[in-house]
Each structure stands twice: as C-alpha cells, then as structure tokens.
Write a protein that holds these residues in place. Sequence first.
Motif, short mmCIF file in Angstrom:
data_model
loop_
_atom_site.label_atom_id
_atom_site.label_comp_id
_atom_site.label_asym_id
_atom_site.label_seq_id
_atom_site.Cartn_x
_atom_site.Cartn_y
_atom_site.Cartn_z
N GLU A 72 0.87 -1.18 0.00
CA GLU A 72 0.00 0.00 0.00
C GLU A 72 0.90 1.23 0.00
N VAL A 73 0.70 2.09 -0.98
CA VAL A 73 1.57 3.26 -1.15
C VAL A 73 0.77 4.54 -0.91
N VAL A 74 1.30 5.40 -0.04
CA VAL A 74 0.70 6.71 0.22
C VAL A 74 1.75 7.78 -0.07
N VAL A 75 1.36 8.80 -0.81
CA VAL A 75 2.29 9.91 -1.05
C VAL A 75 2.26 10.81 0.18
N GLY A 76 3.35 10.81 0.92
CA GLY A 76 3.41 11.58 2.15
C GLY A 76 4.81 11.62 2.71
N ILE A 77 4.96 12.21 3.90
CA ILE A 77 6.26 12.36 4.53
C ILE A 77 6.27 11.62 5.86
N THR A 78 7.22 10.75 6.05
CA THR A 78 7.40 10.00 7.29
C THR A 78 8.87 9.93 7.64
N ARG A 79 9.14 9.54 8.89
CA ARG A 79 10.54 9.36 9.27
C ARG A 79 11.18 8.28 8.41
N ASP A 80 10.50 7.18 8.23
CA ASP A 80 10.98 6.09 7.39
C ASP A 80 9.82 5.62 6.52
N PRO A 81 9.98 5.55 5.20
CA PRO A 81 8.87 5.17 4.33
C PRO A 81 8.23 3.81 4.65
N ILE A 82 9.01 2.82 5.08
CA ILE A 82 8.43 1.52 5.41
C ILE A 82 7.81 1.63 6.79
N MET A 83 6.46 1.74 6.82
CA MET A 83 5.78 2.14 8.04
C MET A 83 5.13 0.98 8.80
N SER B 59 1.15 9.37 7.30
CA SER B 59 2.15 10.14 6.57
C SER B 59 1.58 11.45 6.04
N ARG B 60 0.26 11.65 6.26
CA ARG B 60 -0.40 12.88 5.85
C ARG B 60 -1.22 13.42 7.02
N ALA B 61 -1.92 14.52 6.81
CA ALA B 61 -2.75 15.09 7.85
C ALA B 61 -3.89 14.14 8.19
N PRO B 62 -4.26 14.02 9.47
CA PRO B 62 -5.39 13.16 9.85
C PRO B 62 -6.65 13.54 9.08
N GLY B 63 -7.37 12.52 8.60
CA GLY B 63 -8.59 12.77 7.85
C GLY B 63 -8.38 12.98 6.37
N SER B 64 -7.15 12.90 5.90
CA SER B 64 -6.86 13.11 4.49
C SER B 64 -7.56 12.07 3.63
N ALA B 65 -8.09 12.52 2.49
CA ALA B 65 -8.72 11.61 1.54
C ALA B 65 -7.69 10.82 0.75
N PHE B 66 -6.42 11.15 0.96
CA PHE B 66 -5.35 10.49 0.21
C PHE B 66 -4.60 9.45 1.05
N GLU B 67 -5.13 9.13 2.22
CA GLU B 67 -4.51 8.09 3.06
C GLU B 67 -5.61 7.37 3.84
N PRO B 68 -5.68 6.05 3.75
CA PRO B 68 -6.73 5.32 4.46
C PRO B 68 -6.55 5.40 5.97
N ALA B 69 -7.68 5.52 6.66
CA ALA B 69 -7.65 5.52 8.12
C ALA B 69 -7.44 4.10 8.63
N MET B 70 -7.17 3.97 9.94
CA MET B 70 -6.99 2.65 10.52
C MET B 70 -8.30 1.87 10.41
N PRO B 71 -8.24 0.62 9.97
CA PRO B 71 -9.46 -0.18 9.84
C PRO B 71 -10.20 -0.32 11.17
N LYS B 72 -11.51 -0.43 11.08
CA LYS B 72 -12.33 -0.57 12.26
C LYS B 72 -11.92 -1.79 13.07
N ASP B 73 -11.84 -1.63 14.38
CA ASP B 73 -11.50 -2.69 15.34
C ASP B 73 -10.05 -3.18 15.24
N ALA B 74 -9.24 -2.59 14.37
CA ALA B 74 -7.83 -2.98 14.27
C ALA B 74 -7.03 -2.36 15.41
#
Length: 382
Positions: A224-235, A265-280
């Motif tokens: 799963e690839v998200v265009v964003g900024i993180t400390r290390d890309p492999i998250m 890797s993006r702002a919370p609620g971004s449409a360009f990054e999936p949120a944490m799955p329910k109950d995960a």
Amino acid sequence: FKLYFSISVILQFCCDAFGWSFHTQGRNINGRRLKSILYCESVSKVADSNCFSRKNIGKKIAVLASLSLFNTLQYPQITHAIGSLFEFRSQNLVLQDVSFNVPTPTIDAEVLNALFVNKCNTLRSSAGKEEIVIGFGPDAFAQPNGFMPGVSSFSMYGGHATLTLKSNALSDGTVEIYEKGNGLQYIKIGAEDIRLSKGIEKGANIKYAYGWVDLDTPGNIPVEVVVGITRDPIMIACIRVSNLQQSIQFFTETMGMSQLPFPLSRAPGSAFEPAMPKDAVYMGYSESSMGVLLKPTIKGDPPLRVGSQLNGFTVIVDDSSKSGQVKGSYSAPIASILDRLSSDAKLDEASRTILSPDGYPFIIKPFSQFSQQSTTILEPNL
C-alpha cells in the motif's frame, strides 16, 4: 552547538508565533546537487495544505536541527539502546525487517526501485542475488558522518527498516513456487515520490489507485503506497489475526510491544490516506520504527493461512551487557534464544523463530550480529 540550538529554537518560535514560512530546495555543493529531506517538488503539487504547509516544513527543520544537536552531545550511557541514534535511545527491541520468499528477487527489487524513483535501494545482496535487502536508507542504527539536517536527504540517515527478498533457486535453474496465503494484508509505504508508470513498466500489478495505491509486485508482495512524509517510508506490516485479544497478549507479553497511535504520513482525515481499519490495533516498539497492524478476522472471511511466501519478521534485540541483566529484560522465549545464541552464534533461523498464535514467524536477531551486517553509508540519489 549553542548557536545551532539557538537557531532551531528561534526558527520554531517564528513558525508558531508569526506564521513565518521557510522553503528549502536543492542546492549545489562542490558541483553535486544535494536535495533537502523536507522538499519534494512532485509532492508539493498534490499534498494536503495542512500536512505540507510551509509552516509545518519549518517546524520539521527545527525538530531535525534539535535532534542533530542532541544526537551529537555525549549523554550518559543508557541501560538499553539499539545503536546510537537519538530516536532509539530507550529501545532494546526494534522490528527491523520483513522477509519474503519470491521467485526472482531482482525483479521485485527493480519494480520497487523504479516505483519510488530510485529511492528504494539495494543495501546488500548475496553473490548470486538469491537474497537482496532493500530499504530507503542505511539500516545501521548510527548517524552517518557528514549528515546535515535540512540539507542532506533523509535517505542518508540511519535506522531505516528493510525488506528482504529471498529465492531458493536450484542449480538446474528451477525456482520454488511459494503460497501467498491470506494473512499478510500489505506493507504500507509512505513516500514523497512515486512513478506509477515506471512501476507498471517493470511489472507492478496496480489494483487500486484513487487517492492512494494498492499493488502487488511480480512476486505477489502486497504493498500500500501513500504519497506523504514519514521518518521512514516503510511504516506498517498489516496482518490478519483470528483472535485479536490473544494476538495482543502475544505481542505485548512475548514480543514486548505496546499499543501505539496509528501512524500517518499525511494530515489526519486526508482523503489520500486510508484511516486505521475498524476494530484494528496497532502494535510496535516506538513511533520511530515499523510496527504491526492487527486486523481481526470478520465473519465470512476465509480461514487464515500465513502461507510460505512470508518468510518472517526480524526483531533486533539488544544483547549487550550494559545492565548486567539483559535476559531478565525480555520474555522467556526471547531470553531463551539469547541464551542459546551466547553459546552458539551460528544458531539457525528456525531455532531463533517465535511463532504467533496464528503462525506468523518472528525471527530474533541480536544487535551484535546485526551491527556487523548493517549498511552505514548509502550514496544519495542526486
């Protein structure tokens, strides 16, 4: 050091109090183009305004400057620490690597390198390329000499997680075929640059590409690839579990992990990054290293099969004697492996593996061994 720290504090204050903005681009030094970690032209065109605002970029420069100062100063010795990086100063365990059995490691490595614009590099490989270790920067837990926050690319920094691609090709040229299974859902990578056309050209199978990208490599590794900024890309490594509470207990009591906030890797609620799955539930050793997302099996899902494609998750363990009570700091299974390794350093991988309740393999590797193999310096892609 005082001047360096003062500049970082003033920069942070100006960003917060006055909304000043700072924009660092590439510069030429001795004829070579060095690109700032905090600047990416292609991302700036599609980024969320909150996540990639100039104000936040200025904040990141201030934080990196401060971290560099703290990392340089000589602190009192810590009882447990993986390497010398400031981010891992209190960690004695790190989820470092996910390894896969694939028909041809070079093909998968080329796909990922092309997809991420030559930033997913081969750190080391066996003579016949039967095993390739790839990552977005050096995996040694030490800051390379010459690293300059705000100027050097973060791909030159240490402490990067890795993916290992393995093949059991026989002498007659035949290649073993592995069962993909349905346990590992994906490896999440948050990267500043992606080139889908280059990945497709090399053989990536794009399954979804609206906002973020879901794909399989030619060796069927789900990414799963998200265009964003993180400390290390492999998250993140996302896995299905049949019993969530039992799995949480295993990762907490046996593997020594904790429940942590879901990394983005993006702002919370971004449409360009999936949120944490329910109950995960997200488990890890710190917010500075890769973690495991536990996704519970729901009614109607097929029976969970780990498969043979996933070789294992490698956990680096501090085996030093700084405290004189190393084995007592870990669970009985990890302490037992360290005890056997102390008398047999060549203990095979199977004897260093702990299985989760669903059969996911976690391979224990002492830091003393890892530090001899890890990559310290990586030439930046300029």
